[in-house]
Design a protein around this motif. Sequence first.
Motif, mmCIF file in Angstrom:
data_model
loop_
_atom_site.group_PDB
_atom_site.id
_atom_site.type_symbol
_atom_site.label_atom_id
_atom_site.label_comp_id
_atom_site.label_asym_id
_atom_site.label_seq_id
_atom_site.Cartn_x
_atom_site.Cartn_y
_atom_site.Cartn_z
ATOM 1 N N ALA A 17 0.816 -1.260 -0.075
ATOM 2 C CA ALA A 17 -0.138 0.027 -0.135
ATOM 3 C C ALA A 17 0.815 1.227 -0.037
ATOM 4 N N GLN A 18 1.925 1.141 0.869
ATOM 5 C CA GLN A 18 2.930 2.289 0.777
ATOM 6 C C GLN A 18 3.461 2.701 -0.512
ATOM 7 N N GLU A 19 3.805 1.324 -1.070
ATOM 8 C CA GLU A 19 4.823 1.523 -2.600
ATOM 9 C C GLU A 19 3.515 2.212 -3.568
ATOM 10 N N LEU A 20 2.314 1.379 -3.393
ATOM 11 C CA LEU A 20 1.255 1.908 -4.441
ATOM 12 C C LEU A 20 0.937 3.796 -4.203
ATOM 13 N N LEU A 21 0.995 4.109 -3.125
ATOM 14 C CA LEU A 21 0.789 5.618 -2.955
ATOM 15 C C LEU A 21 1.938 6.245 -3.063
ATOM 16 N N GLU A 22 3.398 5.938 -3.147
ATOM 17 C CA GLU A 22 4.562 6.529 -3.561
ATOM 18 C C GLU A 22 4.524 6.439 -5.170
ATOM 19 N N LYS A 23 4.151 5.227 -5.672
ATOM 20 C CA LYS A 23 3.977 5.175 -7.329
ATOM 21 C C LYS A 23 3.178 6.086 -7.865
ATOM 22 N N ASN A 24 1.952 6.267 -7.016
ATOM 23 C CA ASN A 24 0.807 7.359 -7.616
ATOM 24 C C ASN A 24 1.059 8.759 -7.159
ATOM 25 N N GLU A 25 2.292 9.096 -6.270
ATOM 26 C CA GLU A 25 2.623 10.303 -6.187
ATOM 27 C C GLU A 25 1.594 11.067 -4.960
ATOM 28 N N ASP A 60 -9.956 14.475 3.351
ATOM 29 C CA ASP A 60 -10.034 15.416 2.152
ATOM 30 C C ASP A 60 -9.458 16.811 2.763
ATOM 31 N N ASP A 61 -9.418 17.533 1.930
ATOM 32 C CA ASP A 61 -8.840 19.047 2.321
ATOM 33 C C ASP A 61 -9.669 19.840 3.350
ATOM 34 N N ASN A 62 -10.901 19.444 3.356
ATOM 35 C CA ASN A 62 -11.829 19.959 4.373
ATOM 36 C C ASN A 62 -11.784 19.415 5.823
ATOM 37 N N GLY A 63 -10.766 18.269 5.866
ATOM 38 C CA GLY A 63 -10.652 17.516 7.111
ATOM 39 C C GLY A 63 -11.570 16.232 7.181
ATOM 40 N N SER A 64 -12.375 16.036 6.204
ATOM 41 C CA SER A 64 -13.228 14.687 6.548
ATOM 42 C C SER A 64 -12.441 13.463 6.089
ATOM 43 N N ILE A 65 -12.539 12.385 7.015
ATOM 44 C CA ILE A 65 -11.972 11.226 6.897
ATOM 45 C C ILE A 65 -12.707 10.211 6.627
ATOM 46 N N VAL A 66 -12.278 9.298 5.710
ATOM 47 C CA VAL A 66 -13.188 8.369 5.197
ATOM 48 C C VAL A 66 -12.328 6.982 5.184
ATOM 49 N N LEU A 67 -12.684 5.994 5.569
ATOM 50 C CA LEU A 67 -12.068 4.535 5.504
ATOM 51 C C LEU A 67 -12.215 4.008 4.173
ATOM 52 N N ILE A 68 -11.005 3.954 3.378
ATOM 53 C CA ILE A 68 -10.912 3.632 2.018
ATOM 54 C C ILE A 68 -11.185 1.834 2.182
ATOM 55 N N GLY A 69 -10.225 1.308 3.204
ATOM 56 C CA GLY A 69 -10.188 -0.263 3.119
ATOM 57 C C GLY A 69 -8.869 -0.736 3.390
ATOM 58 N N GLY A 70 -8.666 -1.711 2.706
ATOM 59 C CA GLY A 70 -7.343 -2.423 2.800
ATOM 60 C C GLY A 70 -6.648 -2.245 1.532
ATOM 61 N N PHE A 71 -5.625 -3.105 1.132
ATOM 62 C CA PHE A 71 -4.640 -2.906 -0.071
ATOM 63 C C PHE A 71 -5.524 -2.789 -1.327
ATOM 64 N N THR A 72 -6.159 -3.777 -1.499
ATOM 65 C CA THR A 72 -7.184 -4.170 -2.807
ATOM 66 C C THR A 72 -8.093 -2.943 -2.796
ATOM 67 N N ASP A 73 -8.580 -2.467 -1.780
ATOM 68 C CA ASP A 73 -9.524 -1.360 -1.859
ATOM 69 C C ASP A 73 -8.570 -0.046 -2.220
ATOM 70 N N LEU A 74 -7.541 0.069 -1.830
ATOM 71 C CA LEU A 74 -6.766 1.414 -2.248
ATOM 72 C C LEU A 74 -6.635 1.284 -3.690
ATOM 73 N N GLN A 75 -6.270 0.298 -4.249
ATOM 74 C CA GLN A 75 -5.987 -0.153 -5.580
ATOM 75 C C GLN A 75 -7.179 0.304 -6.353
ATOM 76 N N SER A 76 -8.311 -0.161 -6.030
ATOM 77 C CA SER A 76 -9.531 0.470 -6.732
ATOM 78 C C SER A 76 -9.875 1.855 -6.638
ATOM 79 N N HIS A 77 -9.721 2.364 -5.625
ATOM 80 C CA HIS A 77 -10.016 3.764 -5.199
ATOM 81 C C HIS A 77 -8.899 4.677 -6.092
ATOM 82 N N LEU A 78 -7.748 4.121 -6.284
ATOM 83 C CA LEU A 78 -6.930 4.938 -7.120
ATOM 84 C C LEU A 78 -7.251 4.630 -8.503
ATOM 85 N N ASP A 79 -7.543 3.768 -9.000
ATOM 86 C CA ASP A 79 -7.990 3.467 -10.397
ATOM 87 C C ASP A 79 -8.985 4.124 -10.769
#
Length: 80
Positions: A17-25, A60-79
């Motif tokens: 997950a960390q590597e995916l976020l780094e890759k997507n800057e 978000d920039d307004n400070g709201s916090i949302v659970l994305i999930g785990g690694f595969t959820d992060l992949q889907s979110h970024l895609d």
Amino acid sequence: MRYVLFTTKTCSYCLDAQELLEKNEKKFNVINFEQDQLQVLQEVKAAYDWPTVPMVFKIDDNGSIVLIGGFTDLQSHLDS
């Protein structure tokens, strides 16, 4: 927007997950739970009804916090 990851050192998906976020800057912070902090992690997971790590949150920039999930959820979110 930035992301926060709740992780443990022994979790390969946490590193992925960390590597995916780094890759997507993407901006992110990692909160790594040590062995003596696992009870706190269990409480956080129970509060969000989430069974595993990583737990990926989007802030978000307004400070709201949302659970994305785990690694595969992060992949889907970024895609999307």
